[in-house]
Structure formats: structure tokens, C-alpha cells
Design an enzyme around this catalytic site. Structure first.
Site, PDB file in Angstrom:
ATOM      1  N   CYS A 143       0.635  -1.012  -0.017  1.00 44.19           N
ATOM      2  CA  CYS A 143       0.007  -0.162  -0.084  1.00 44.19           C
ATOM      3  C   CYS A 143       0.920   1.177  -0.011  1.00 44.19           C
ATOM      4  O   CYS A 143       0.490   2.366  -0.463  1.00 44.19           O
ATOM      5  CB  CYS A 143      -0.957  -0.047   1.144  1.00 44.19           C
ATOM      6  N   ASP A 188      -2.838  -4.035   7.386  1.00 48.28           N
ATOM      7  CA  ASP A 188      -3.883  -4.965   7.928  1.00 48.28           C
ATOM      8  C   ASP A 188      -3.859  -6.302   7.264  1.00 48.28           C
ATOM      9  O   ASP A 188      -4.374  -7.192   7.581  1.00 48.28           O
ATOM     10  CB  ASP A 188      -5.240  -4.251   7.301  1.00 48.28           C
ATOM     11  N   CYS A 245      -2.023   2.531   3.223  1.00 50.53           N
ATOM     12  CA  CYS A 245      -3.000   1.455   3.852  1.00 50.53           C
ATOM     13  C   CYS A 245      -4.014   2.157   4.593  1.00 50.53           C
ATOM     14  O   CYS A 245      -3.918   3.212   5.169  1.00 50.53           O
ATOM     15  CB  CYS A 245      -1.913   0.691   4.698  1.00 50.53           C
ATOM     16  N   LYS A 277      -5.715   2.658   7.599  1.00 57.30           N
ATOM     17  CA  LYS A 277      -5.652   3.426   9.036  1.00 57.30           C
ATOM     18  C   LYS A 277      -5.061   4.797   8.726  1.00 57.30           C
ATOM     19  O   LYS A 277      -5.254   5.694   9.239  1.00 57.30           O
ATOM     20  CB  LYS A 277      -5.588   2.914  10.229  1.00 57.30           C
ATOM     21  N   SER A 310     -13.212  -5.718   8.171  1.00 57.62           N
ATOM     22  CA  SER A 310     -12.300  -5.338   7.142  1.00 57.62           C
ATOM     23  C   SER A 310     -13.402  -4.536   5.976  1.00 57.62           C
ATOM     24  O   SER A 310     -14.566  -5.162   5.798  1.00 57.62           O
ATOM     25  CB  SER A 310     -11.539  -6.385   6.339  1.00 57.62           C
TER      26      SER A 310
END
EC number: 4.2.1.9
Length: 570
Positions: free
Chosen positions: A51, A83, A124, A126, A472
Site C-alpha cells: 500500500c 492490515d 494503507c 488506517k 475489513s
């Protein structure tokens, strides 16, 4: 606002700042640079997740834009938790916590060094809300840029993504797919740098960035490897210098109640990640706006589902980009009367003005509101005696919106995963995973491995899953998460026993257990919380500070103006 009134002057000007200038000269500043504005360029560039691997070149191009606009770019980095590699083990407790740590770290650097403006890059899940939270908290001229999604891969079965691979684990466990086919998918499903390619959490929050006005319109859905991203990054650096000279628009002029509602509508219209209902209130909190799950629910309920995106639909972020990107979704919602066109965008125009020349929906990836896939949004907020504070269910792609069944209770994710892996459950049951909330986990883990295994076993809508943890953005099936109050706070989910009949009705937005108030009271009086291992380090601090999921799982009391933002404050 004059360029000579910027707060970096606190660091660069005057006799007492001689040591400061000496340090800056050691980093490459000369006399001319010391007279210019300093702009932070922050990214989560790293090798721990695909990511973030495309962010470095983009951040470098933003530096060129800042320099072209007359500023001095100063690069720094912050963390990212993947994640993809932290799921289904204790590492997932670090994921949501990292949102706060990232936001705090950006605040510390920008305030500690008195930077005048900021360009922030994230990849990514968060990291996106974290950067937006930091931008709103700091309230300096800023641009948020998403690094982009990966391209889909190809296997013998055709186009594949990471979601196909995760769900295929369940098919191998179920004996319906050979392990060799799964291994081939593992090797090909993520062929480039970038985030997960469906309307999962990263792409959902990138869309939120556009809807809030923190990101350039049309930037979110472009794949990470497209060269146009470099040009967008350079323009972001140029833009932030113009905003600095003009004094705005500033982030808290962009993040308003109206733009927050617009962001919620964009999530609902695209069947976006349930995590957005956690992150949007947290962004609002940084602006001093009380925006709870109830506010999110009202917008979700009135917004039609108009985009056919994975995981509930057929198409990927690249397909939406080729159909016109987020502006097509926003224009369709604006034409349908579902969003406010008077809010400001990044360049100071109103949203309606900025969308004036946007093409019509293609009718496949995105539809007009009059031809919606579903009359209400792709995410439902359920309330009842089992979730007084609310719970979230992604309804996009579900065949039925009602389900009733007996509870099978698990005290943590691992216990449930063992049962699913060994088929130690029955069709028609509601699998309950508790003690996974923000405080109880702590960290509110995502349950993607469990939900994907169920889906891969063909049980996606033959059982339901209920948890006070998270899901998710890639989750699909009858999966209800974020149930509040969480078990650790004494929520009703803590009182459930095996066999209790649970009723789910996403048409009526209800979630109930067939127990009387008297029985619930008796159980509450007798309840003893399970023992928890001693916490230390980051998790200890997080568990002590975190607020409920319905308030965004934030860890501080709310935004107030910081009194040390300008040279005059000295």
C-alpha cells in the site's frame, strides 16, 4: 495572510534563533531558504506493505511543486500497520491504534518544527483517516493525497484480487478448491504496489477525502502505478503554496457538518467500508464537530446505492476511475438532491461549481439515482436491545436483509476461527465474537479472516456473525460489527449465552435478542468480566483513553485552538 507572518518565522528569524538556523543549514538550508515558508511533506512510505511502496516518488514530486511555488519542502515519514499481514493474529490489535499514533506523530512534527503547511500521503487503511485527522487538527494549509490502489491480478479462473485469495482459504478448508490453485492465486493476486483494489477501507476513505474537500477531485480511484499520480502530487505542492499565500481555504473551513454528511453519502452510495462510520466521526472530532454514529445512520438511510463496486458488487477502483472517478458519484448524488453542493472544495470553488462539467454516470459502474441498485445505502446501522449504541451491517450484495438464529458465543476471534476452520458450527446460527471492542480487545480487531473463511465455505448468508470488533472493508456476508456498547463496557453482547435467539432486521434497522428486560437485568447482576492479561506499552495507554466506537474510537477530548500557532503568540 502575508508569507512573512507564517509561524516558521518563530524558528528562522531573530538573534535567539541562531542555533535553530545552524541546524537548518546542516540540512541544506541557505540564506534564501531561511526566508521562505517551510512545508512538511509526510508519507507512510515503507516496505512493510504494498500500500505504501508507491508513496516515495509521489512525495518527491510534491517537493518539486512546493519549490516551484516558492517554499522549502521538508520531508519526514511516519508509520503504517499493514492490515493484510496483521490480520488474524494479535498484531491486528495495533491497527486501529496506529490511526491515533500516526495522527499524533504528524501533529508533533508539524507543531514541533512550526511548519507552515503540509502535504500528506497515505496508502494503507488506517493511514488515510489518520492523515486527515492530523490535517484537521493542525488546521494549516494542507492537501491529502492517497497513493492509489493496486491493479488486479490474473489466474486460471480469470481476474483475481486479494479478496479472492482470502476467501479461497475457506474453499480449500471446505474441500472445494485444490491447494495448488490457491497457491497460484497467492502469487498473482497483487501484481503491483498499491492498496486493495475494491471499495474496501482505503479506497472508501480516499473517496471521503475528496468529498470533504481535503483531496483534489478525481484523484482517489487512480491506480497507484499510473504516472498521472506524479503530476497530481506536483500540483498538490503548488496548490498548498497558493493556499498559504491566500490564507486558505483551511481544513476546518472544508470539514463542516455539510461536507461530513456529503462524505457519508458517498460511502453509502458506493457500498463502502463500514470502517468509514468509525473514521468520519473521528475526523469530525478534530474539527470540534459532534458527529456520531447516529448522524452517519441518518445519511446512510436516505442515500441510494448507485455504484456497483466490490466487495458487494462487480467493479474495482480502476473501473470507477475510468468511468470518471469520484466526481461522477458526487455529481449523480448532487443531481439527485442527496448532497450539499455549497460546500467548499480544495481550490475554493463550491462543490457544485467544481462538478459542473462532470460526465454522466456510465450506467454500469455508476448509475443515476433514479436507477439506483438499492433505495438506501450499502451500509445499515442497526439498533435494539443488543446494540443500544448501534451496530453496522454492509447490506450491499446481500440477498436477504433478515435473519434469526441461535447464538454461538466465542470470547475472542481465535476461538471462533478454530470453530470455523473445523466446521464446528451449524447453518442458521449467529456466531458471536465478543471482547474485541476498542477497550476490550484492546484495539478493535478486524475479523476478515473469519468472515472470508465463512464466505469461502459457502456460508456467507447461511450464518450470521456479530461482534463488538470491526470488519475489513473487504468483508461481505451477514456480518454485523461495531456493536455498542462493547462487552468491556458492559454492553448487552457481554450477557449473551449459547442458544439465545437473535433477530436481525436490516429493513427495520433492528438488532435484538429474545430476552426480557428482567432477564437481561438478572444476567447483568451476575455478570463477571473474563480476566484480561496485563497490558503495557501502547495498548495500555490506548485502552485507558479510547472512547466508544459510536464516537469514532477517539483518544482525546476534542479540537480546540492551539495557542502557539503564530509568531505573535510568543
Amino acid at each position: 495572510m502575508s508569507l512573512h507572518k507564517h509561524r516558521s518565522r518563530m524558528v528562522t528569524q531573530g538573534l535567539t534563533r541562531t542555533p535553530h538556523r545552524a541546524f537548518l543549514r546542516a540540512t541544506g538550508f541557505d540564506d534564501a531558504a531561511l526566508e521562505k515558508s517551510m512545508v512538511g511533506i509526510v508519507s507512510t512510505q515503507g516496505e512493510n506493505t504494498p500500500c505504501s511502496m508507491a508513496l516515495g516518488p509521489q512525495a518527491d514530486r510534491a517537493r518539486l511543486g512546493v519549490a516551484a511555488g516558492g517554499g522549502v519542502p521538508v520531508s519526514f515519514s511516519t508509520i503504517s500497520i499493514s492490515d493484510g499481514t496483521s490480520m488474524n493474529h494479535a498484531g491486528m490489535r495495533m491497527s486501529l491504534l496506529s490511526r491515533e499514533t500516526i495522527a499524533d506523530s504528524v501533529e508533533l512534527v508539524v507543531r514541533g518544527h512550526a511548519y507552515d503547511a503540509l502535504v500528506a500521503f497515505a496508502g494503507c487503511d488506517k493511514t488515510l483517516p489518520a492523515m486527515m485527522m492530523a490535517i484537521v487538527r493542525l488546521n494549516v494549509p494542507a492537501v491529502f493525497l492517497y497513493g492509489g490502489a493496486t491493479l488486479p491480478g490474473h489466474a486460471a479462473s480469470g481476474q483475481v484480487t486479494i479478496l479472492d485469495t482470502i476467501e479461497a482459504v475457506g474453499r480449500v478448508q471446505h474441500g472445494t478448491m485444490p491447494a495448488a490453485e490457491l497457491k497460484a492465486m497467492e502469487r498473482t493476486c497483487t501484481p503491483s504496489a498499491g492498496s486493495c483494489p475494491g471499495q474496501f477501507t482505503a479506497n472508501t476513505m480516499a473517496m471521503v477525502g475528496e468529498a470533504l474537500g481535503l483531496s483534489p477531485l478525481g484523484s482517489a480511484m487512480m491506480p497507484a502505478v499510473y504516472s498521472e499520480r506524479l503530476a497530481i502530487a506536483q500540483r498538490a505542492g503548488e496548490h498548498v503554496m497558493r493556499a498559504l499565500a491566500a490564507g486558505g481555504p483551511l481544513p476546518r473551513q472544508l470539514v463542516t457538518r455539510a461536507s461530513l454528511e456529503n462524505a457519508c453519502a458517498a460511502v453509502a452510495a458506493t457500498g463502502g467500508s463500514t470502517n468509514a462510520a468509525l473514521h468520519i466521526p473521528a475526523i469530525a472530532h478534530e474539527a470540534g464537530i459532534a458527529f456520531t454514529l447516529d448522524d452517519v445512520a441518518r445519511v446512510f438511510k436516505r442515500t441510494p446505492l448507485i455504484a456497483d463496486l466490490q466487495p458487494g458488487g462487480r467493479y474495482l477502483a480502476r473501473d470507477l476511475h475510468e468511468a470518471g472517478g469520484v466526481p461522477v458519484v458526487l455529481k449523480a448524488l448532487l443531481d439527485g438532491g442527496h448532497i450539499d453542493g455549497s460546500v467548499l472544495t480544495l481550490d475554493g470553488r463550491t462543490l457544485a461549481e467544481a462538478l459542473a462539467d462532470t460526465p454522466a454516470p456510465d450506467g454500469k459502474v455508476v448509475r443515476a439515482c433514479g436507477q439506483a441498485l438499492h433505495p438506501t445505502g450499502g451500509v445499515a446501522v442497526l439498533k435494539g436491545n443488543l446494540s443500544p449504541d448501534g451496530a453496522l451491517l454492509k447490506i450491499a450484495g446481500l440477498k436477504s436483509l433478515k435473519f434469526s438464529g441461535p447464538a454461538r458465543v466465542f470470547e475472542n476471534e481465535e476461538a471462533c476461527m478454530r470453530a470455523v476452520s473445523t466446521h464446528a458450527y451449524q447453518p442458521g446460527e449467529v456466531l458471536v465474537i465478543r471482547n474485541e471492542g476498542p477497550r476490550g480487545g484492546p484495539g478493535m480487531r478486524e475479523m476478515l479472516s473469519v468472515t472470508a473463511a465463512l464466505y469461502g465455505q459457502g456460508m456467507g448468508e447461511k450464518v450470521a456473525l456479530l461482534t463488538d470488533g470491526r470488519f475489513s472493508g473487504a468483508t461481505r456476508g451477514l456480518c454485523i460489527g461495531y456493536a455498542g456498547p462493547e462487552a468491556a463496557a458492559g454492553g448487552p453482547i457481554a450477557l449473551l449465552r449459547d442458544g439465545d435467539m437473535i433477530h436481525i432486521d436490516a429493513e427495520a434497522d433492528t438488532l435484538d435478542v429474545a430476552l426480557s428486560d428482567e432477564e437481561l437485568a438478572r444476567r447483568r447482576a451476575a455478570y463477571q468480566a473474563p480476566p484480561q492479561a496485563r497490558l503495557a506499552g501502547a495498548l495500555e495507554k490506548y485502552a485507558a483513553l479510547v472512547r466508544p466506537a459510536c464516537l469514532g474510537a477517539v483518544t482525546h477530548s476534542g479540537q480546540v485552538d492551539w495557542p502557539y500557532e503564530t509568531p505573535e503568540a510568543e
